[in-house]
Design an enzyme around this catalytic site. Structure first.
Site, PDB file in Angstrom:
ATOM      1  N   ASP A  85     -13.486   3.804   5.591  1.00  0.00           N
ATOM      2  CA  ASP A  85     -12.642   3.549   4.333  1.00  0.00           C
ATOM      3  C   ASP A  85     -12.884   1.982   4.012  1.00  0.00           C
ATOM      4  OD1 ASP A  85     -10.842   4.253   2.351  1.00  0.00           O
ATOM      5  OD2 ASP A  85      -9.067   3.573   3.446  1.00  0.00           O
ATOM      6  N   ASP A 126      -7.397  -2.596   8.199  1.00  0.00           N
ATOM      7  CA  ASP A 126      -7.126  -1.023   7.730  1.00  0.00           C
ATOM      8  C   ASP A 126      -7.698   0.041   8.397  1.00  0.00           C
ATOM      9  OD1 ASP A 126      -5.918   1.387   6.998  1.00  0.00           O
ATOM     10  OD2 ASP A 126      -5.681   0.716   4.870  1.00  0.00           O
ATOM     11  N   PHE A 127      -7.432   0.521   9.811  1.00  0.00           N
ATOM     12  CA  PHE A 127      -8.382   1.343  10.410  1.00  0.00           C
ATOM     13  C   PHE A 127      -7.803   3.083  10.480  1.00  0.00           C
ATOM     14  CE2 PHE A 127      -8.416  -2.790  12.371  1.00  0.00           C
ATOM     15  CZ  PHE A 127      -9.533  -3.141  12.096  1.00  0.00           C
ATOM     16  N   TYR A 158       1.657   3.233   2.324  1.00  0.00           N
ATOM     17  CA  TYR A 158       2.189   3.679   3.394  1.00  0.00           C
ATOM     18  C   TYR A 158       3.073   2.276   3.913  1.00  0.00           C
ATOM     19  CZ  TYR A 158      -0.064   8.040   3.709  1.00  0.00           C
ATOM     20  OH  TYR A 158      -0.676   9.245   3.442  1.00  0.00           O
ATOM     21  N   LYS A 170       2.694  -6.250   8.648  1.00  0.00           N
ATOM     22  CA  LYS A 170       2.621  -5.204   7.805  1.00  0.00           C
ATOM     23  C   LYS A 170       3.572  -4.133   8.474  1.00  0.00           C
ATOM     24  CE  LYS A 170      -0.726  -1.524   7.217  1.00  0.00           C
ATOM     25  NZ  LYS A 170      -2.083  -0.974   7.471  1.00  0.00           N
ATOM     26  N   GLY A 228       0.871  -1.352  -0.217  1.00  0.00           N
ATOM     27  CA  GLY A 228       0.103  -0.053  -0.112  1.00  0.00           C
ATOM     28  C   GLY A 228       0.758   1.287   0.069  1.00  0.00           C
ATOM     29  N   GLY A 275      -5.705 -13.061   7.039  1.00  0.00           N
ATOM     30  CA  GLY A 275      -7.298 -13.056   6.663  1.00  0.00           C
ATOM     31  C   GLY A 275      -7.664 -13.619   5.493  1.00  0.00           C
TER      32      GLY A 275
END
Length: 395
Positions: free
Chosen positions: A246, A284-285, A95, A107, A93, A207
């Protein structure tokens, strides 16, 4: 986009919060003290001033939250899960990079550097501290103990969080280059990072594949996806006034297992839905909003006007703009309608972007669901729609 961040507390003693039901103030909610005490020290509120920021050592706070006295080496962390030669990159991604290590996904997010990564300014310690607190708070919903008031396992499990420093190392570089050769990475090569670069590494459950690439087989699986996401959002709304903000198809992971039902606890009531063997994980929060009962964690999206300038007619871009209308660009407040907007988006994605065995009657049912959702202001309302009725299992 800096999250609003305030208070001059001593963060060095902040620990990982324990599981509880933080927002509720009923006398029966015991066990919330640890989470609230920890997050109270963070005071991630909306009344920030520069003088407050000057008094905060956010990096020390992040170390303390991760229960570290100093940064670790990245490969040392990976070695806890698999041999270096077995590391494989699985995604990327703007970031960060995602690598699989045995049955977990790590991650890696660079932060606090003074040069851009993938064309973007690196995240700051205070931003990642807020995301870390939010992730751990959602982790607190995963248990199903006797006195739980709200519970679900749909939000991705954060197994560990670690601050790391240094070079990627040969094994990670090789994994990155193998993925690049096959997929043509859009990210900067990690060999460009300096030796003193800092990273926050999220160790997450695996996941499955995201909705964009996952192949749904039939209408039952599509309904299972929708009911699991809706129920999870309803639970998190009840527990934390949570809004994901999101929830595009890259942030929903899917896998298949032998499950028949999925259990939730919503405001003290246990409910179960048929899964048809489908397991859903929400990830992804970064843009999410959450109220611990002591503090409100949120990202001020008014500071990122480009988020709302995507192409007209694009379902994801239109959803950001609809959120802005609902919130009137004031992002601290509670607007659970934003969750409903993403549910509507998901119905659109299933109708327009995904292919699965689905009759004309099934498609009419989904269009009817979309119209009904448009009348609701929260996922708690949406979970009661007739569309989900025959998925409900009486316990």
């Amino acid at each position: 986009m800096d999250p609003r961040y305030a208070d001059g507390s001593d963060f060095s003693i902040v620990k990982t919060p324990e599981k509880c039901n933080p927002v509720s103030t009923s006398d029966g909610d015991q066990g919330c003290e640890d989470l609230n005490a920890s997050i109270r020290k963070l005071s991630l509120a909306s009344t920030t001033t520069s003088s407050h920021l000057d008094r905060i050592d956010a990096f020390t706070a992040l170390l303390g939250f991760c229960e570290q006295s100093a940064p670790a080496m990245i490969l040392d962390l990976f070695s806890e899960y698999c041999a270096p030669e077995n590391i494989a990159k699985v995604g990327e991604g703007t970031y960060g990079e995602a690598f699989r290590a045995a049955n977990v996904v790590c991650k890696i997010v660079p932060f606090d550097g003074d040069f851009p990564v993938n064309g973007e300014v690196q995240k700051k310690s205070e931003e990642l501290l807020e995301e870390a607190v939010l992730s751990k708070a959602l982790n607190s919903l995963r248990g199903f103990e006797k006195d739980d008031f709200n519970a679900c396992t749909t939000f991705i499990e954060t197994i560990d969080l670690k601050v790391c420093r240094g070079l990627y190392g040969a094994a990670l570089i090789s994994a990155w280059e193998r993925w690049d050769e096959k997929n043509r990475s859009e990210n900067d090569h990690p060999k460009e990072f300096p030796e003193k670069q800092l990273y926050l590494v999220y160790v997450l459950q695996h996941g499955g594949k995201d909705l964009e690439s996952f192949v749904l087989e039939n209408f039952d699986e599509a309904r299972s996806l929708l009911v699991q996401v809706t129920a999870a959002l309803a639970v998190a709304e009840a527990a934390y006034e949570f809004e994901h903000r999101d929830l595009h198809w890259g942030n929903i992971l899917l896998s298949r297992n032998d499950s028949v039902t999925m259990k939730f606890i919503l405001e003290g009531k246990q409910i179960s839905f048929r899964t048809y063997g489908l397991s859903v994980s929400i990830i992804d929060f970064t843009l999410s909003r959450l109220n611990t009962g002591e503090n409100i964690l949120f990202l001020d999206l008014s500071q990122d006007p480009y988020l709302f300038k995507g192409p007209k007619g694009d379902k994801q871009s239109e959803t950001y703009r609809k959120m802005k209308d609902v919130t009137e660009d004031q992002w601290e407040g509670s607007f659970p309608r934003t969750n409903v907007l993403w549910l509507i988006y998901l119905v659109d994605i299933l109708l327009l972007k995904k292919t699965f065995v689905c009759s004309l009657k099934n498609k009419r049912e989904m269009r009817s669901l979309k119209k009904r959702l448009d009348k609701y202001d929260s996922a708690k309302e949406a979970i009661l729609v007739p569309f989900f009725g025959d998925l409900l299992v009486n316990d």
